[in-house]
Design an enzyme around this catalytic site. Structure first.
Site, PDB file in Angstrom:
ATOM      1  N   GLN C 219       0.829  -1.201   0.000  1.00 28.30           N
ATOM      2  CA  GLN C 219       0.000   0.000   0.000  1.00 28.30           C
ATOM      3  C   GLN C 219       0.870   1.261   0.000  1.00 28.30           C
ATOM      4  OE1 GLN C 219      -2.950  -2.233   3.081  1.00 28.30           O
ATOM      5  NE2 GLN C 219      -3.355  -0.053   2.894  1.00 28.30           N
ATOM      6  N   ARG C 366      -8.581  -0.687   7.939  1.00 25.76           N
ATOM      7  CA  ARG C 366      -9.613   0.145   7.328  1.00 25.76           C
ATOM      8  C   ARG C 366     -10.007   1.295   8.249  1.00 25.76           C
ATOM      9  NH1 ARG C 366     -14.038  -1.770   2.964  1.00 25.76           N
ATOM     10  NH2 ARG C 366     -14.469   0.310   2.232  1.00 25.76           N
ATOM     11  N   CYS C 367      -8.993   1.939   8.812  1.00 26.59           N
ATOM     12  CA  CYS C 367      -9.282   3.134   9.594  1.00 26.59           C
ATOM     13  C   CYS C 367      -7.998   3.909   9.754  1.00 26.59           C
ATOM     14  CB  CYS C 367      -9.828   2.795  10.975  1.00 26.59           C
ATOM     15  SG  CYS C 367      -8.643   2.045  12.085  1.00 26.59           S
ATOM     16  N   GLU C 735     -13.099   4.709   5.051  1.00 28.21           N
ATOM     17  CA  GLU C 735     -13.015   4.041   6.336  1.00 28.21           C
ATOM     18  C   GLU C 735     -14.154   4.381   7.276  1.00 28.21           C
ATOM     19  OE1 GLU C 735      -8.987   5.189   7.139  1.00 28.21           O
ATOM     20  OE2 GLU C 735      -8.218   3.489   6.018  1.00 28.21           O
TER      21      GLU C 735
END
Lengths: 292, 161, 784
Positions: C219, C366-367, C735
């Site tokens: 990522q 996912r945050c 998110e």
């Protein structure tokens, strides 16, 4: 996750398959749908030296109704049953219910009914339904065929009456009369999971509304699928009223002997066994237009 | 062991170890990398292909040797020349994909589903796709995509209108 | 809603995704699709023990397995100075292959290189390792006692990793003491794993020039390049990191994993390309887990429901190595967002982290770093407060909301919230869900003994790390970048330091450029993930792409426009000061009839530029002035089956405020996906260890991801308060649904169970747990 190496043989007839199994004995495994076997091989939990593929054997993929029996061939897929034209008839409602909840809809397109019976997973669906339906399994060996009642076929977890050098070639489900209906009640954490608890119920009524025959079985409640004889006895000859259903459910709860695991504790699963038998009976009766 | 497999209409003859999984045969031996691997337990459905016309199969749970003499359809064989299959078009139109990893398996499962049930309800689609995991879309747009494709396939004239 | 992009006016258009054609045709290019001539496969031998000394490693049988070319162990790596890998946290390191002992089950012990996947697996099976088991610590509260020191390699001989705190400790304690009403609750956010469908993996090759070509599921490709240069000592110009198509990341693909280092070492040692693709089991058992925060929450309030103080003390379980990827100054990430959407007069948050014999991690799943934990804690606690006060949870929230006129709002825990309208989002939600009718229905059902629950979560997130004065990873400031080149025909390319993993950057980045330059987004190509071509950036995670790279793209486009303006002035035959950008073209001020399009200007920039520098390109490294603060109001409606403990999510509504929307189609898709992950976390996903340190959720048969059948239907709505400091007013959205939804689900279940006196259950809310809570309550009633 690659399986250990093995030898692959493809059988084109039952006799050929049995010859291979005779030759390799305990080192050989039959490959039908492979939906339990192949993942186990990928984790090297199963490492057969020889796989005998029976998918090319002619005349093993069939659903045949004759002599009051539905016979399912060893390479018939779960989805063949799910999609069969006759499956909507309420007398087959138990089989229909099961055919829609085994594993997941893609696995069902490869997985076989007979293979599930032979795998005899403690949390199996077909094994449980076979008990409630009083099915039989046709086993072939060198000496010919024998028909084994399901109660004798399911020996212990992952163990059946199929001996070395033998193979199961068909499952036979007695054709229920038109005053028969069933239900399969399964609690699973998600599609594709094994049952947290499940109950198979099949019930036949007399003209007077009393129960003529009952089949009650549990999944995930012991070393393999479990018949609840006491519940069956309680029901037969009686009108299936609320108190009878409750008594049958209680009997199922008592009989259930599950293992605690990530799906739930023992007490929860025993409780579910009763709830699911009661729900199954009520649904079967509703399908018969009878009121509990 | 030598096997002959038809993949998307083309014949492939290869020598494979019996333990070769169909998905690795497709990807490594035949260069068809559209079919993906997402797990080892037959749970995720990223590897679904269609065998012999209408059977959706998890190709990680079938050996390549079992495909000998059979016809396999993969995502690479859905489009007709330059024309996308209605399912592909629908996934694009309805935003039925995000990272794209589950997409080939979803498309092939849906392909077999529509062969058996050309006019599914939303519930039928949700049931039929329950052997395929998607981590991105929450499935809602996938259901819409399959509905659109069912409409297109059911009314070919409407598609061109 | 418009779906047809036009030159100009691209923002807010539900344009179909430009990247989709390759994915729907199976032509995506993921790491495992890359096959190089002569490539070897790597398999990793892993420890069956969670804590054990390594007595011996015997590789002789493995070396005799046909096809095996090499086996390396921790000792080999240590000798080469590659025994340890710094984590992105900066103050811890992790063993590449076990040295001396193992610290968690499935830890990497040896690496086997072979000609095929099968041979590598056979070789791994033939490596014989002898272990001497050591006492196992699986509980951070037990780790705290330091009876067993897990990491004697560290200078500090304790299992305690760090203490971090923010806020006014004394004022908070005082306010809590004097508050007429108080609640306290330990809230555990369970350990879970992002489990993207594509596992992690890489292909490493040293080319003819001795340059490392490294294809990897990353990522953050640039950070990888720098980290690899530091770890391996290879000059950074000799490292080329390529992050091709990524099959979902969710934070799992931020850290550098031991398998990557092994692949590089193998490729160097053997002079052949090496591929490592982890199995699902390896993914779930050894790569970055998330959460595992035990949060003791205390709230003080007045009798009428005004919050007076908030204190949160967290015990964090990081596993064997602190492999969180948090910014250096923020070991507990943005946990300071724990005051949420509420104007709390006194607040104090502290986090103490410990080592245990579990897999390393603590990544932002996912945050934005630790925001999900914080949001869940405050949103769950608000319902407990409402229960204590016998008030409607909606009213308690409304009473304590930061008001619209308070923005920019300075929180007690150090953040300056940019914008928001929490009242409005709540009003929209109540109206759309039909709250009054639902309450009536619930009252009627309760009279019949039926269990129905309505749960709210009115959360605020903090994303877009971040301003350079506060944020860095391994010292590198958390800016991001864009480089735009416009070709003579008015088409162009934009490259950024981010990396899409399904978020749709190829579409949204083109839309931003098109909007800023009046061009056709269909002809703006987007390229990311190649460190040779993309400008340096910190990558895609923590919802930072739109807030940071999105800002960089808009600013770079404006630089292009500045340059184009000079050419436009030449074409319009006026001075530059007389040219203005209006309606997506250059015109002579006040004379709309005299104008030129960007397309015409682009051509002239190469053919008729007069005295101006030829060409039309610009780059911009954007250092955001602040974080952005997306928010939302989520409502879940559930029915609970008393007999089985089954929870059915009947409805779920998400009202999101993510600022200005670039592409509503993509935003909605992101919300659907995030809600589904939130649903999974609330009801299914958990990585559990037994007391012996065995991981119990090692593949998808026990680490449960919901299918289409369990997943609810999602309803969505929006309110929009643009971010005042972001160049296009966007805040980020990917998110929010994962951050905000777990509390809504759990609050709904607890609301359903509240007539039985149930006040809290920890996630995941399993049937067994619900049934037990019901049964315990019934037993209590029976006794009474």
């Amino acid at each position: 996750m690659i399986p250990a190496a093995f030898e692959y043989v493809r059988a084109h007839s039952i006799d050929e398959a049995i010859a291979h199994l005779q030759q390799h004995g305990g080192d050989a495994r039959v490959l039908a749908g492979g939906q339990s076997l192949i993942p186990a091989m990928r984790f090297r939990l199963a490492r057969p030296a020889v796989l005998v593929d029976i998918n090319s054997v002619r005349d093993l993929s069939y659903l045949r109704a004759s002599d009051g029996v539905l016979e399912i061939g060893a390479t018939s897929r779960d989805s063949d049953v799910e999609r069969a034209g006759w499956i909507g008839d309420r007398r087959w409602s138990l089989i229909h219910d099961v055919s829609r909840v085994v594993a997941d809809p893609v696995v069902r397109q490869m997985g076989t009914v007979v293979g599930s019976l032979c795998h005899n997973d403690p949390s199996g669906d077909w094994t449980t339904a076979a008990l409630a339906s009083r099915a039989e399994v046709v086993v072939r060996g060198k000496a010919g065929a024998r028909t084994v009642p399901i109660d004798e076929f399911l020996v212990d977890s992952f163990t059946t009456a199929v001996g070395e050098g033998e193979m199961a070639v068909a499952a036979r489900f007695p054709k229920p009369d038109d005053r028969t209906a069933g239900s399969y009640q399964k609690i699973e954490r998600k599609v594709g999971d094994f049952a947290t608890a499940a109950a198979a119920v099949q019930i036949s009524l007399n003209a007077d509304g009393t129960v003529r025959a009952a089949g009650i079985a549990l999944s995930a409640a012991g070393p393999c699928a479990l018949r609840v004889d006491e519940a069956e006895r309680l029901l037969v000859g009686r009108e299936p009223r609320d108190e009878t259903i409750r008594a049958a459910a209680d009997a199922a709860s008592r009989r259930s002997a599950p293992q605690a695991d990530l799906r739930g504790g023992v007490d929860y699963k025993k409780h579910l066994a009763g709830v699911l038998v009661a729900r199954g009976l009520r649904q079967a009766l509703a399908r018969l237009g009878a009121r509990a | 062991m030598k096997i002959h497999v038809t993949i998307n209409g083309a014949a492939y003859e290869r020598d494979v170890e019996p333990r070769t999984l169909l998905v690795h045969f497709l990807r490594d031996d035949c260069g068809q990398t559209g079919t993906h691997v997402g797990c080892d337990t037959s749970s995720c459905g990223c590897c679904v292909v269609v065998v012999d016309g209408d059977r959706a199969v998890k190709s990680c749970t079938m050996f390549a040797v079992q495909a000998d003499g059979r016809e396999i359809r993969t995502v690479e064989g859905l489009a007709d020349g330059g024309t996308l299959h209605p399912l592909q078009q629908a996934f694009w139109d309805q935003h039925g994909l995000q990272c794209g990893y589950c997409t080939p398996g979803m498309l092939l499962t849906a392909y077999a589903l529509l062969k058996h049930n050309p006019a599914p309800t939303d519930a039928d689609i949700r049931e039929g796709l329950a052997g395929n995991l998607c981590r991105c879309t929450g499935y809602q747009n996938i259901v819409k995509s399959v509905q659109q494709a069912a409409g297109t396939l059911g009314h070919p004239s409407a598609a061109t209108a | 809603m418009s779906t047809e992009p036009k030159p100009g006016g691209s923002l807010g258009v539900a344009m179909k995704r430009k990247e989709d054609p390759r994915f729907i045709q199976g032509k995506g290019r993921y790491v495992d699709d890359i096959s190089l001539p002569g490539m070897l496969h790597l398999a990793i031998v892993r420890s069956p023990y969670p804590h054990a000394g390594i007595t011996s490693i015997d590789i002789s049988e493995a070396m005799r397995v046909p096809g095996v070319r090499a086996v390396i162990t921790g000792k080999d790596l240590e000798a080469a100075g590659l025994g340890w890998l710094p984590t992105f946290h900066g103050f811890d390191k992790q063993m590449v292959l076990a040295i001396g002992k193992v610290l968690f089950q499935y830890q990497e012990v040896a690496a086997v290189f072979a000609e095929s996947r099968g041979a590598a697996a056979d070789g791994a099976e033939a490596v014989h390792v002898e272990y001497a088991p050591l006492p196992v610590v699986t509980d951070p509260f037990a780790a705290r006692t330091d009876q067993v020191i897990l990491r004697p390699d560290r200078e500090k001989k304790t299992n305690h990793i760090y203490h971090w705190e923010v806020g006014d400790k004394d004022a908070t304690a005082r306010a809590l003491r004097t508050s007429p009403r108080r609640i306290s609750q330990r809230i555990w956010f369970q350990r879970c794993h992002p489990a993207p469908l594509e596992p992690c993996g890489c292909v490493a090759q040293f080319d003819a020039m001795g340059r490392l070509q490294f294809y990897v599921t990353s990522q953050a490709p640039h950070v990888y390049r720098t980290a690899l240069a530091i770890v391996t000592g290879i000059a950074e110009d000799k490292i080329h990191v390529i992050s091709p198509d990524i099959g979902g990341g969710f934070g799992n693909k931020v850290p550098v994993y031991p398998g990557y280092v092994c692949a590089i070492v193998g490729a160097l040692k053997l002079g052949r390309p090496v591929k490592w693709i982890e199995s699902r089991t390896e993914n779930l058992t050894s790569t970055g887990f998330a959460r595992d925060y035990h949060m003791d929450v205390e709230i003080g309030a007045t009798d009428d429901g005004r919050m007076t103080a908030l204190h949160v003390a967290t015990t964090a379980d990081h596993g064997a190595f602190d492999a969180a990827a948090d910014p250096t100054k923020y070991p507990a990430g943005m946990f300071g967002i724990v005051t949420g959407s509420y104007d709390v007069p006194a607040a104090h948050a502290e986090v103490d982290a410990y080592f245990t014999n579990k897999a390393p991690g603590g990544i932002a799943y996912r945050c934005s770093f630790r925001v999900t934990e914080a949001s869940y804690a405050i949103e769950r606690a608000m319902d407990i407060l409402a229960d204590e006060l016998r008030m409607d949870p909606v009213e308690v929230r409304r009473k304590n909301f930061v008001r619209k006129d308070q923005f920019p709002y300075q929180s007690r825990l150090g953040f300056t919230y940019d914008s928001g309208d929490y009242q409005k989002a709540l009003d929209v939600a109540l109206e759309k869900i039909g709250y009054k009718e639902l309450l009536k229905e619930q009252t009627a059902k309760r009279l019949r003994g039926e269990l129905m629950g309505i749960g709210f979560s009115t959360f605020t997130e903090v994303v877009g790390a971040g301003p350079s004065k506060h944020f860095d990873i391994l010292g590198i400031k958390m800016f991001d970048s864009a480089e735009i080149r416009i070709h003579p025909t008015g088409a162009g390319i934009v490259r950024t330091g981010t990396k899409s993993q399904g978020q749709g950057h190829e579409t949204t980045w083109a839309q931003i450029v098109a909007e800023e330059l009046g061009l056709d987004p269909q002809n703006i190509m987007v390229e990311e993930g190649d460190t040779d071509t993309a400008p340096y950036g910190l990558g895609t995670y923590a919802s930072r792409s739109t807030p940071v790279a999105g800002g960089a793209i808009a600013m770079a486009a404006r630089r292009v426009r500045e340059k184009a303006k000079k050419v436009a002035a030449h074409l319009l035959e006026v001075g530059e000061a007389d040219v203005e950008w209006q309606d997506y073209k250059f015109q002579v001020k006040g004379v709309p009839a005299k104008s030129v399009t960007m397309k015409e200007v682009a051509f002239a920039a190469y053919t008729n530029m007069s005295q101006n520098e030829p060409g039309l390109e610009a780059s911009y490294y954007y250092d955001p002035p602040n974080m952005t603060f997306p928010s939302g109001c989520y409502v879940a409606v559930v029915d609970v089956d008393r007999e089985t403990g089954e929870v059915k999510v009947r409805r779920f509504l998400a009202v999101d405020d993510c600022g200005i929307i670039i592409n509503p189609l993509i935003v909605e898709g992101q919300i659907h996906g995030g809600l589904t992950e939130g649903f999974a976390i609330a009801f299914m996903q958990e990585i559990q260890y037994d007391s012996d340190g065995n991981n119990l959720n090692t593949n998808f048969t026990d680490y449960l991801l919901p299918t289409s059948l369990e997943t609810p239907h999602w309803e969505t709505a929006k309110v929009t308060t643009p971010s005042p400091h972001h160049p296009i007013g966007a805040k980020g959205v990917g998110e929010s649904p994962n951050v905000g939804s777990p509390a809504a689900f759990v609050n709904a279940v607890i609301d359903a169970l509240s007539p039985l006196g149930v006040r809290h259950l920890d996630m995941p809310i399993t049937r067994d747990k619900v049934w037990r809570a019901i049964r315990a309550a019934e037993a209590k009633t029976a006794l009474a």
